[in-house]
Design a protein around this motif. Structure first.
Motif, PDB file in Angstrom:
ATOM      1  N   SER A 145      -1.057  -1.588  -5.172  1.00 46.21           N
ATOM      2  CA  SER A 145      -2.049  -0.795  -4.439  1.00 46.21           C
ATOM      3  C   SER A 145      -3.319  -0.624  -5.278  1.00 46.21           C
ATOM      4  O   SER A 145      -4.435  -0.751  -4.759  1.00 46.21           O
ATOM      5  CB  SER A 145      -1.453   0.563  -4.089  1.00 46.21           C
ATOM      6  OG  SER A 145      -2.424   1.388  -3.498  1.00 46.21           O
ATOM      7  N   LEU A 146      -3.165  -0.366  -6.562  1.00 46.66           N
ATOM      8  CA  LEU A 146      -4.328  -0.217  -7.439  1.00 46.66           C
ATOM      9  C   LEU A 146      -5.107  -1.525  -7.572  1.00 46.66           C
ATOM     10  O   LEU A 146      -6.347  -1.532  -7.603  1.00 46.66           O
ATOM     11  CB  LEU A 146      -3.894   0.285  -8.823  1.00 46.66           C
ATOM     12  CG  LEU A 146      -3.428   1.736  -8.891  1.00 46.66           C
ATOM     13  CD1 LEU A 146      -2.811   2.041 -10.246  1.00 46.66           C
ATOM     14  CD2 LEU A 146      -4.582   2.682  -8.589  1.00 46.66           C
ATOM     15  N   GLU A 147      -4.397  -2.651  -7.630  1.00 45.48           N
ATOM     16  CA  GLU A 147      -5.079  -3.950  -7.694  1.00 45.48           C
ATOM     17  C   GLU A 147      -5.892  -4.202  -6.426  1.00 45.48           C
ATOM     18  O   GLU A 147      -7.018  -4.712  -6.475  1.00 45.48           O
ATOM     19  CB  GLU A 147      -4.065  -5.076  -7.916  1.00 45.48           C
ATOM     20  CG  GLU A 147      -3.587  -5.205  -9.335  1.00 45.48           C
ATOM     21  CD  GLU A 147      -2.604  -6.356  -9.531  1.00 45.48           C
ATOM     22  OE1 GLU A 147      -2.180  -6.984  -8.525  1.00 45.48           O
ATOM     23  OE2 GLU A 147      -2.250  -6.627 -10.677  1.00 45.48           O
ATOM     24  N   GLU A 148      -5.333  -3.843  -5.292  1.00 44.47           N
ATOM     25  CA  GLU A 148      -6.060  -4.021  -4.026  1.00 44.47           C
ATOM     26  C   GLU A 148      -7.312  -3.126  -4.023  1.00 44.47           C
ATOM     27  O   GLU A 148      -8.385  -3.559  -3.586  1.00 44.47           O
ATOM     28  CB  GLU A 148      -5.149  -3.684  -2.841  1.00 44.47           C
ATOM     29  CG  GLU A 148      -4.149  -4.765  -2.544  1.00 44.47           C
ATOM     30  CD  GLU A 148      -3.257  -4.375  -1.368  1.00 44.47           C
ATOM     31  OE1 GLU A 148      -3.711  -3.637  -0.451  1.00 44.47           O
ATOM     32  OE2 GLU A 148      -2.107  -4.848  -1.345  1.00 44.47           O
ATOM     33  N   ASN A 149      -7.151  -1.901  -4.496  1.00 46.30           N
ATOM     34  CA  ASN A 149      -8.304  -0.990  -4.570  1.00 46.30           C
ATOM     35  C   ASN A 149      -9.371  -1.555  -5.515  1.00 46.30           C
ATOM     36  O   ASN A 149     -10.576  -1.464  -5.237  1.00 46.30           O
ATOM     37  CB  ASN A 149      -7.888   0.411  -5.041  1.00 46.30           C
ATOM     38  CG  ASN A 149      -7.129   1.170  -3.975  1.00 46.30           C
ATOM     39  OD1 ASN A 149      -7.179   0.817  -2.810  1.00 46.30           O
ATOM     40  ND2 ASN A 149      -6.417   2.208  -4.389  1.00 46.30           N
ATOM     41  N   LEU A 150      -8.924  -2.147  -6.629  1.00 40.99           N
ATOM     42  CA  LEU A 150      -9.846  -2.705  -7.603  1.00 40.99           C
ATOM     43  C   LEU A 150     -10.611  -3.890  -6.995  1.00 40.99           C
ATOM     44  O   LEU A 150     -11.828  -4.017  -7.168  1.00 40.99           O
ATOM     45  CB  LEU A 150      -9.091  -3.146  -8.852  1.00 40.99           C
ATOM     46  CG  LEU A 150      -9.925  -3.677 -10.015  1.00 40.99           C
ATOM     47  CD1 LEU A 150     -10.910  -2.624 -10.512  1.00 40.99           C
ATOM     48  CD2 LEU A 150      -9.029  -4.137 -11.135  1.00 40.99           C
ATOM     49  N   ARG A 151      -9.899  -4.736  -6.247  1.00 41.18           N
ATOM     50  CA  ARG A 151     -10.560  -5.874  -5.595  1.00 41.18           C
ATOM     51  C   ARG A 151     -11.587  -5.376  -4.564  1.00 41.18           C
ATOM     52  O   ARG A 151     -12.642  -5.976  -4.385  1.00 41.18           O
ATOM     53  CB  ARG A 151      -9.523  -6.777  -4.909  1.00 41.18           C
ATOM     54  CG  ARG A 151      -8.966  -7.797  -5.844  1.00 41.18           C
ATOM     55  CD  ARG A 151      -8.056  -8.778  -5.134  1.00 41.18           C
ATOM     56  NE  ARG A 151      -6.780  -8.714  -5.803  1.00 41.18           N
ATOM     57  CZ  ARG A 151      -5.611  -8.464  -5.257  1.00 41.18           C
ATOM     58  NH1 ARG A 151      -5.511  -8.318  -3.983  1.00 41.18           N
ATOM     59  NH2 ARG A 151      -4.518  -8.404  -5.963  1.00 41.18           N
ATOM     60  N   THR A 152     -11.245  -4.341  -3.887  1.00 39.14           N
ATOM     61  CA  THR A 152     -12.126  -3.786  -2.868  1.00 39.14           C
ATOM     62  C   THR A 152     -13.412  -3.269  -3.517  1.00 39.14           C
ATOM     63  O   THR A 152     -14.512  -3.426  -2.979  1.00 39.14           O
ATOM     64  CB  THR A 152     -11.437  -2.671  -2.060  1.00 39.14           C
ATOM     65  OG1 THR A 152     -10.226  -3.151  -1.535  1.00 39.14           O
ATOM     66  CG2 THR A 152     -12.308  -2.138  -0.975  1.00 39.14           C
ATOM     67  N   LEU A 153     -13.247  -2.645  -4.653  1.00 39.84           N
ATOM     68  CA  LEU A 153     -14.417  -2.102  -5.370  1.00 39.84           C
ATOM     69  C   LEU A 153     -15.240  -3.240  -5.905  1.00 39.84           C
ATOM     70  O   LEU A 153     -16.405  -3.287  -6.007  1.00 39.84           O
ATOM     71  CB  LEU A 153     -13.984  -1.173  -6.507  1.00 39.84           C
ATOM     72  CG  LEU A 153     -13.341   0.136  -6.053  1.00 39.84           C
ATOM     73  CD1 LEU A 153     -12.831   0.878  -7.272  1.00 39.84           C
ATOM     74  CD2 LEU A 153     -14.362   0.994  -5.319  1.00 39.84           C
TER      75      LEU A 153
END
Length: 114
Positions: free
Chosen positions: A106-114
């Motif tokens: 979930s954090l990796e997905e958030n990081l990619r989104t940012l």
């Protein structure tokens, strides 16, 4: 010297004897023939040793081995309890790893989104 037992022993009432093993402190593991109703109070009290008397040294060895066996069983039970505890801990740690893996994704997905 051990007696031969041919299986055709009869008590005073003419009933076939039964082969039993004594577990008293005085005669541990010593086999004997007896009336099948000996313990019920209705027997004739027929009794005949099959095995010879046990020496004090053999009795001492017998009880020493029995105590050693009992302490081994206690250790085994303690080890089994520890193993159950460790398996429970492993199960909880696996659940934590799975939860952390989902959180990492979930954090990796958030990081990619940012």
């Amino acid at each position: 010297m051990e007696k031969e037992f041919d299986g055709d022993c009869r008590c005073y009432y003419g009933v076939h004897c039964v082969l039993k093993t004594s577990w008293t402190d005085e005669n541990p593991g010593r086999r004997f023939l007896g009336c099948p109703n000996y313990r019920d109070g209705g027997g004739c009290n027929y009794f005949d040793w099959i095995d010879p008397p046990i020496s004090n040294r053999k009795k001492s060895t017998f009880f020493s081995l029995l105590r050693r066996n009992e302490s081994s069983e206690v250790r085994q039970h303690r080890i089994e309890n520890k193993l159950e505890f460790v398996e429970g801990e492993m199960h909880m740690l696996r659940a934590d790893v799975d939860r952390l893996e989902v959180e990492r994704q979930s954090l990796e997905e958030n990081l990619r989104t940012l």
